[in-house]
Motif scaffolding. Structure first.
Motif, short mmCIF file in Angstrom:
data_model
loop_
_atom_site.label_atom_id
_atom_site.label_comp_id
_atom_site.label_asym_id
_atom_site.label_seq_id
_atom_site.Cartn_x
_atom_site.Cartn_y
_atom_site.Cartn_z
N UNK A 1 0.83 -1.12 -0.15
CA UNK A 1 0.00 -0.07 -0.09
C UNK A 1 0.86 1.25 0.12
N UNK A 2 0.95 1.92 -1.15
CA UNK A 2 1.71 3.12 -1.27
C UNK A 2 0.83 4.38 -1.29
N UNK A 3 1.31 5.36 -0.59
CA UNK A 3 0.61 6.61 -0.52
C UNK A 3 1.40 7.88 -1.22
N UNK A 4 0.75 8.87 -1.77
CA UNK A 4 1.49 9.90 -2.37
C UNK A 4 1.62 11.17 -1.43
N UNK A 5 1.51 10.67 0.21
CA UNK A 5 1.87 11.68 1.07
C UNK A 5 3.32 12.02 1.11
N UNK A 6 3.81 12.72 2.15
CA UNK A 6 5.00 12.95 2.68
C UNK A 6 5.92 12.02 2.89
N UNK A 7 5.58 10.74 3.36
CA UNK A 7 6.41 9.67 3.66
C UNK A 7 6.81 9.71 5.23
N UNK A 8 7.64 8.92 5.86
CA UNK A 8 7.64 8.96 7.10
C UNK A 8 8.96 9.74 7.31
N UNK A 9 9.22 10.23 8.69
CA UNK A 9 10.25 11.08 9.12
C UNK A 9 11.03 9.96 9.64
N UNK A 10 12.25 10.26 10.08
CA UNK A 10 13.33 9.23 10.57
C UNK A 10 12.65 8.75 12.12
N UNK A 11 12.08 9.55 12.54
CA UNK A 11 11.74 9.04 14.15
C UNK A 11 10.36 8.32 13.68
N UNK A 12 9.58 8.67 12.95
CA UNK A 12 8.20 7.81 12.70
C UNK A 12 8.42 6.63 12.07
N UNK A 13 9.55 6.64 11.32
CA UNK A 13 9.85 5.26 10.67
C UNK A 13 10.39 4.25 11.79
N UNK B 1 8.32 1.80 4.74
CA UNK B 1 9.47 2.34 4.03
C UNK B 1 8.98 3.56 3.33
N UNK B 2 9.79 4.33 2.93
CA UNK B 2 9.73 5.60 2.36
C UNK B 2 9.79 5.18 0.55
N UNK B 3 8.99 5.56 -0.21
CA UNK B 3 9.06 5.49 -1.53
C UNK B 3 10.05 6.33 -2.21
N UNK B 4 10.83 5.62 -3.40
CA UNK B 4 11.68 6.58 -3.89
C UNK B 4 10.58 7.66 -4.81
N UNK B 5 10.77 8.89 -4.67
CA UNK B 5 9.92 9.87 -5.25
C UNK B 5 8.80 10.18 -4.32
N UNK B 6 8.78 9.88 -2.97
CA UNK B 6 7.87 10.52 -2.07
C UNK B 6 6.80 9.57 -1.75
#
Length: 156
Positions: A86-98, A134-139
């Motif tokens: 499941x991939x969203x087009x949001x901002x992704x995770x911060x390091x802490x949130x990850x 994970x954070x997606x390449x491209x956000x």
């Protein structure tokens, strides 16, 4: 711990669309759902558990998107596991949130219990699977859930 043999669920477009329609998107009307899923995928997980997992994943994805965007769901079948991304087009995770994504009661939002992904992990592991973030390449963020396929038990 769920007994994986006690339920098989067909993971198909109908289930994904039905679950998507249950997610509260009142404040964000312009989030599109894109599906990529082969036919006939069966998961060794009870239907109500799989629905709860999907609702939590979809809710998080929708809340991560500021005003308009896309949630992409891709399902692939492997020999050992079925992969649900499941991939969203949001901002992704911060390091802490990850680091803390699956911690109970951890949230980066003003509203919310911080239990969504913790519950997802409990369900995935209870069905014999795993979940990662994970954070997606491209956000955006990608949540990957590996779940065992349903195997009809062989008669001896």
């Amino acid at each position: 711990q769920d007994d994986p043999s006690d339920g098989c669920t067909l993971l198909d477009e109908e289930l994904l669309n039905m679950t998507w329609s249950m997610v509260d998107r009142a404040d964000i009307q312009t989030v599109k759902l894109e599906l990529s899923i082969p036919p006939g995928v069966r998961i060794a997980c009870r239907p109500e558990r799989l629905r709860q997992l999907l609702i939590n994943l979809f809710s998080n994805a929708v809340q991560a998107i500021p005003s308009e965007g896309t949630v992409r769901v891709a399902v692939t079948e492997g020999r050992q596991m079925v992969t649900l991304k499941v991939r969203d087009s949001g901002a992704g995770f911060t390091e802490e949130a990850m680091k803390r994504a699956f911690d109970p009661f951890y949230t980066t939002r003003l509203r919310g219990s911080g239990l969504g992904l913790a519950v997802c992990r409990k369900i995935a592991e209870g069905c014999g699977g795993r979940i990662s973030a994970a954070n997606a390449a491209g956000g955006g963020a990608i949540i990957t859930v590996l779940l065992p396929p349903c195997r009809e038990r062989e008669r001896s």
